[in-house]
Write an enzyme that holds these catalytic residues in place. Structure first.
Site, PDB file in Angstrom:
ATOM      1  CG  HIS A  85       1.114  -1.622  -4.282  1.00  0.00           C
ATOM      2  ND1 HIS A  85      -0.228  -1.545  -4.567  1.00  0.00           N
ATOM      3  CD2 HIS A  85       1.544  -2.778  -4.854  1.00  0.00           C
ATOM      4  CE1 HIS A  85      -0.584  -2.609  -5.265  1.00  0.00           C
ATOM      5  NE2 HIS A  85       0.464  -3.367  -5.460  1.00  0.00           N
ATOM      6  CG  ASP A 131      -2.000   1.355  -3.789  1.00  0.00           C
ATOM      7  OD1 ASP A 131      -0.954   1.836  -4.257  1.00  0.00           O
ATOM      8  OD2 ASP A 131      -2.249   0.133  -3.755  1.00  0.00           O
ATOM      9  CD  GLN A 220      -0.746 -11.351  -5.108  1.00  0.00           C
ATOM     10  OE1 GLN A 220      -1.567 -12.214  -5.350  1.00  0.00           O
ATOM     11  NE2 GLN A 220      -0.932 -10.427  -4.190  1.00  0.00           N
ATOM     12  N   GLY A 221       0.352  -9.173  -9.713  1.00  0.00           N
ATOM     13  CA  GLY A 221       0.768  -8.761 -11.053  1.00  0.00           C
ATOM     14  C   GLY A 221      -0.279  -7.908 -11.756  1.00  0.00           C
ATOM     15  CG  ASP A 222      -4.168  -9.008 -12.435  1.00  0.00           C
ATOM     16  OD1 ASP A 222      -3.722  -9.012 -13.594  1.00  0.00           O
ATOM     17  OD2 ASP A 222      -4.779  -9.971 -11.929  1.00  0.00           O
ATOM     18  CB  SER A 223      -0.738  -4.358  -8.302  1.00  0.00           C
ATOM     19  OG  SER A 223      -1.228  -4.927  -7.138  1.00  0.00           O
TER      20      SER A 223
HETATM   21  N1  ARG Z   1      -1.045  -6.403  -4.673  1.00  0.00           N
HETATM   22  C1  ARG Z   1      -1.199  -7.212  -5.846  1.00  0.00           C
HETATM   23  C2  ARG Z   1      -0.176  -6.772  -6.892  1.00  0.00           C
HETATM   24  O1  ARG Z   1       0.778  -6.123  -6.523  1.00  0.00           O
HETATM   25  C3  ARG Z   1      -2.620  -7.222  -6.343  1.00  0.00           C
HETATM   26  C4  ARG Z   1      -3.475  -8.047  -5.473  1.00  0.00           C
HETATM   27  C5  ARG Z   1      -4.899  -8.022  -5.828  1.00  0.00           C
HETATM   28  N2  ARG Z   1      -5.540  -8.996  -5.018  1.00  0.00           N
HETATM   29  C6  ARG Z   1      -6.804  -9.336  -5.111  1.00  0.00           C
HETATM   30  N3  ARG Z   1      -7.237 -10.316  -4.390  1.00  0.00           N
HETATM   31  N4  ARG Z   1      -7.625  -8.707  -5.925  1.00  0.00           N
HETATM   32  O2  ARG Z   1      -0.203  -7.190  -8.025  1.00  0.00           O
END
Ligand code: ARG
Length: 268
Positions: A85, A131, A220-223
């Protein structure tokens, strides 16, 4: 990826209304799009600064302006394992990989260009699994690759196993990304528990990690970044309902399921 991020953040705003009016604990309502809820929640999320020297294989992805938007892991000297993603809508020339740099303010380490993007062919969105993506770089990095979990590594996924997640993402739900590398320790959650939290959970494609009471999580940003157990990449930061909320562990790509596909890409 600027577009992707803008889309993601605007969805946060749009769906906040729905989320708030349907009640914060209705995970069913949020589950269709778990990343899009917005409320005040505990910070990342229980993390602490980490040394790049101790985790040399963790990297971050930026756009051509140098804005960090995801994480990744060196899987081979010229290959990065990340989340689908993060990169599925991108062209290689729009992404750079920063390795060997702890702080976004620093200039040390390597900045590599991306020459190829492989997205798992089964990938549709983070909620449906697969993913995972592999980037090919224009250069060989000095960082040692991290081994990726295989089908024989079932023990690493046992509920309660301590895993480490690393990244430069937000340190609070809805908050700013971190300038420095952060790490947090979270226990692996059983399939049964994760299924309770997330109706869309697929045990073959995903693994959850987090505390029942919340407080420690990726965000967010860790993905795209690594979830590590015993020096193996077991998970890739994928999604979740908010960050660090109680009874809402982080959802990670179950790397062992995709080992053969990923390894084929690392070898190519
Ligand atoms: N989708 C998020 C990203 O793009 C990562 C989210 C992780 N969320 C969590 N609750 N662990 O950075």
């Amino acid at each position: 990826m600027a577009d992707t991020r803008r889309r993601m953040w605007s969805m946060v705003g749009l769906l906040a209304v729905a989320t708030l009016s349907s009640g914060l604990l209705t995970t069913t309502a949020n589950a269709a799009d778990p990343d899009t809820s917005e409320t005040k929640a505990p910070p990342i999320v229980g993390g602490q600064p980490a040394k790049i020297a101790e985790h040399p294989w963790v990297v971050y992805l930026t756009d051509t302006q140098g804005n960090q938007f995801c994480g990744g892991t060196v899987g081979r000297v010229n290959k990065i394992v990340t989340a689908a993603h993060c990169v599925s809508d991108e062209k290689p020339e729009a992404i750079q990989v920063v390795a060997g740099r702890e702080s976004k303010q620093a200039t040390d380490g390597q900045v590599a260009k991306v020459t190829g993007i492989w997205v798992h062919p089964a990938y549709q969105n983070a909620n449906s699994g697969a993913d995972v993506a592999v980037l090919t770089l224009d250069q060989e990095l000095p960082q040692p690759p991290l081994a990726i979990a295989s089908k024989d590594d079932g023990a690493l996924y046992q509920a309660g196993k301590t895993s480490t997640v690393l990244g430069w993402g937000a340190t609070a739900e809805g908050g700013q990304a971190s300038d420095i590398l952060q790490k947090a320790e979270v226990p692996v959650v059983s399939d049964q528990e994760c299924q309770k939290a997330y109706p869309q959970y697929k045990a073959d494609a995903m693994v959850c990690a987090g505390l029942p009471q919340g407080g420690v999580d990726s965000c967010q940003g860790d993905s795209g970044g690594p979830l590590v157990v015993e020096n193996k990449l077991v998970g890739i930061v994928s999604t979740g309902n908010g960050c660090a909320r109680p009874n809402a562990p982080g959802i990670y790509t179950r790397v062992s399921t995709y080992h053969d596909d990923v390894q084929a890409q690392l070898g190519s």
